[in-house]
Design a protein around this motif. Structure first.
Motif, mmCIF file in Angstrom:
data_model
loop_
_atom_site.group_PDB
_atom_site.id
_atom_site.type_symbol
_atom_site.label_atom_id
_atom_site.label_comp_id
_atom_site.label_asym_id
_atom_site.label_seq_id
_atom_site.Cartn_x
_atom_site.Cartn_y
_atom_site.Cartn_z
ATOM 1 N N ALA A 270 11.491 0.141 6.662
ATOM 2 C CA ALA A 270 10.206 -0.384 7.119
ATOM 3 C C ALA A 270 9.324 -0.771 5.937
ATOM 4 O O ALA A 270 8.670 -1.819 5.946
ATOM 5 C CB ALA A 270 9.494 0.649 8.000
ATOM 6 N N MET A 271 9.290 0.061 4.906
ATOM 7 C CA MET A 271 8.487 -0.256 3.721
ATOM 8 C C MET A 271 8.977 -1.545 3.064
ATOM 9 O O MET A 271 8.181 -2.361 2.584
ATOM 10 C CB MET A 271 8.566 0.889 2.707
ATOM 11 C CG MET A 271 7.887 2.177 3.125
ATOM 12 S SD MET A 271 6.107 1.986 3.424
ATOM 13 C CE MET A 271 6.065 1.994 5.205
ATOM 14 N N LEU A 272 10.292 -1.735 3.052
ATOM 15 C CA LEU A 272 10.864 -2.954 2.482
ATOM 16 C C LEU A 272 10.472 -4.182 3.290
ATOM 17 O O LEU A 272 9.950 -5.162 2.755
ATOM 18 C CB LEU A 272 12.389 -2.824 2.421
ATOM 19 C CG LEU A 272 13.152 -4.116 2.068
ATOM 20 C CD1 LEU A 272 12.840 -4.556 0.654
ATOM 21 C CD2 LEU A 272 14.659 -3.906 2.270
ATOM 22 N N VAL A 273 10.715 -4.125 4.598
ATOM 23 C CA VAL A 273 10.498 -5.292 5.443
ATOM 24 C C VAL A 273 9.022 -5.664 5.541
ATOM 25 O O VAL A 273 8.659 -6.837 5.482
ATOM 26 C CB VAL A 273 11.090 -5.039 6.849
ATOM 27 C CG1 VAL A 273 10.604 -6.085 7.835
ATOM 28 C CG2 VAL A 273 12.604 -5.055 6.790
ATOM 29 N N ILE A 274 8.172 -4.655 5.690
ATOM 30 C CA ILE A 274 6.753 -4.935 5.904
ATOM 31 C C ILE A 274 6.038 -5.258 4.601
ATOM 32 O O ILE A 274 5.228 -6.190 4.532
ATOM 33 C CB ILE A 274 6.078 -3.747 6.617
ATOM 34 C CG1 ILE A 274 6.736 -3.509 7.982
ATOM 35 C CG2 ILE A 274 4.585 -4.008 6.798
ATOM 36 C CD1 ILE A 274 6.322 -2.208 8.641
ATOM 37 N N PHE A 275 6.337 -4.486 3.554
ATOM 38 C CA PHE A 275 5.557 -4.601 2.320
ATOM 39 C C PHE A 275 6.344 -5.075 1.105
ATOM 40 O O PHE A 275 5.743 -5.382 0.070
ATOM 41 C CB PHE A 275 4.945 -3.240 1.968
ATOM 42 C CG PHE A 275 4.105 -2.647 3.061
ATOM 43 C CD1 PHE A 275 2.886 -3.206 3.411
ATOM 44 C CD2 PHE A 275 4.537 -1.526 3.756
ATOM 45 C CE1 PHE A 275 2.114 -2.661 4.417
ATOM 46 C CE2 PHE A 275 3.766 -0.962 4.761
ATOM 47 C CZ PHE A 275 2.550 -1.537 5.092
ATOM 48 N N GLY A 276 7.657 -5.083 1.190
ATOM 49 C CA GLY A 276 8.438 -5.328 -0.015
ATOM 50 C C GLY A 276 8.430 -4.110 -0.914
ATOM 51 O O GLY A 276 8.709 -4.201 -2.109
ATOM 52 N N GLY A 277 8.106 -2.926 -0.338
ATOM 53 C CA GLY A 277 8.064 -1.673 -1.093
ATOM 54 C C GLY A 277 9.225 -0.781 -0.728
ATOM 55 O O GLY A 277 10.238 -1.227 -0.183
#
Length: 316
Positions: A270-277
């Motif tokens: 989720a952090m990757l998809v939403i924020f690139g984090g």
């Protein structure tokens, strides 16, 4: 086995649940029965498609048929009212809208970039700034997320060591006010783009970004659920502002899930998809802090899925 995989990967059920919550169906049918035609008239939606939605969710036990139509079943009660789950499931909230960025997961995996920007044309934070209702729903989401965890976060760490704490990007101040309530000798400063007024006489509120200069001289700078929302470039900029403001013996405190320790693999995606984090691991935090002259003094497990990482200057 093939059918089990298809059932697990299918989008019909998760989207049906989200649409039902967005339309408020579990609440509307709690303690009363109504037909799809009656509900369609109330909601100004098409009756036949609504019947299809109700039929599917009835087959899964969220609603039950009666002689007068449908009503919410026991399982469906979990979808009623205002809770973290219902706020995240609604498609018109920040959390629900963000979840739809998972359709861009392939893009994020192949490029390392946010799928949210690809789907909506701007990043999550710009989207919130452009839509005040999304911003309000995000603040509510964070308050609900922390509500049950705050007692454990406050009790699990010695916040009273610090006479002054700056909560950087602290939203509505829920965590900061709880810390101050437990630590009578501590004063706080809340920095956020639109901090709320009236948090008490021991709280100063400052409108600002964590990419801008921060109030100097505090004993501790708190970053709660901040760094995992950003890639390394932006995380470095945030840490640099904290180090710039902190005195030589000040502390930088990071509260968030830690990869491989208190973070789920689903949250990582989720952090990757939403924020690139991502949920960084302890060694990644050390590497992130080192260019700023910071060393990791301690990692303390807190409530649920969060830790506090305490950093100090290497020369302090």
């Amino acid at each position: 086995m093939g059918h089990e995989i298809l059932d697990l990967a299918g989008l019909a059920t998760p989207m049906a649940i989200r649409v039902a919550v967005t339309l408020g169906l579990p609440d509307r049918l709690l303690g009363r029965a109504a037909t799809a035609e009656e509900l369609a008239a109330e909601l100004d939606v098409a009756a036949v498609p609504l019947e299809l939605l109700l039929a599917h969710l009835t087959s899964l036990g969220f609603f039950e048929p009666t002689g007068d139509g449908y009503r919410t079943a026991d399982r469906g009660r979990e979808l009623c009212g205002e809770s973290l789950a219902t706020v995240l499931l609604r498609l018109d909230t920040a959390g629900g809208r963000a979840e739809l960025a998972f359709v861009e997961l392939l893009h994020s995996i192949t490029t390392g970039e946010s799928g949210y920007r690809r789907r909506y044309g701007q990043d999550f934070w710009a989207d919130l700034a452009a839509h005040p209702t999304l911003r309000a729903s995000f603040d509510k989401q964070m308050d609900l997320r922390f509500r049950d965890q705050i007692p454990g976060i406050v009790a699990g760490y010695d916040w009273g060591r610090f006479a002054t704490v700056v909560d950087v990007g602290g939203g509505t101040g829920t965590l900061l006010t709880a810390i101050l309530a437990a630590c009578p000798g501590t004063r706080g400063t809340l920095v956020d783009l639109a901090p709320p007024p009236g948090l008490g006489d021991r709280v100063e509120t400052i409108a600002g970004s964590f990419f801008d200069p921060l109030p100097p001289g505090a004993d501790a700078y708190l970053l709660s659920d901040i760094l995992h929302d950003w890639d390394d470039e932006h995380a470095h900029r945030i840490l640099a502002r904290c180090v710039e403001a902190a005195p030589p013996d000040g502390r930088i405190l990071v509260v968030e899930p830690v990869g491989g320790r208190r973070a789920s693999t689903a949250i990582d995606l989720a952090m990757l998809v939403i924020f690139g984090g991502r949920e960084r691991r302890v060694e990644e935090f050390r590497a992130l802090a080192e260019p700023h002259g910071l060393v990791l003094d301690a990692v303390v497990d807190l409530a649920a899925d969060r830790c506090v990482l305490e950093f100090r200057r290497a020369t302090a």
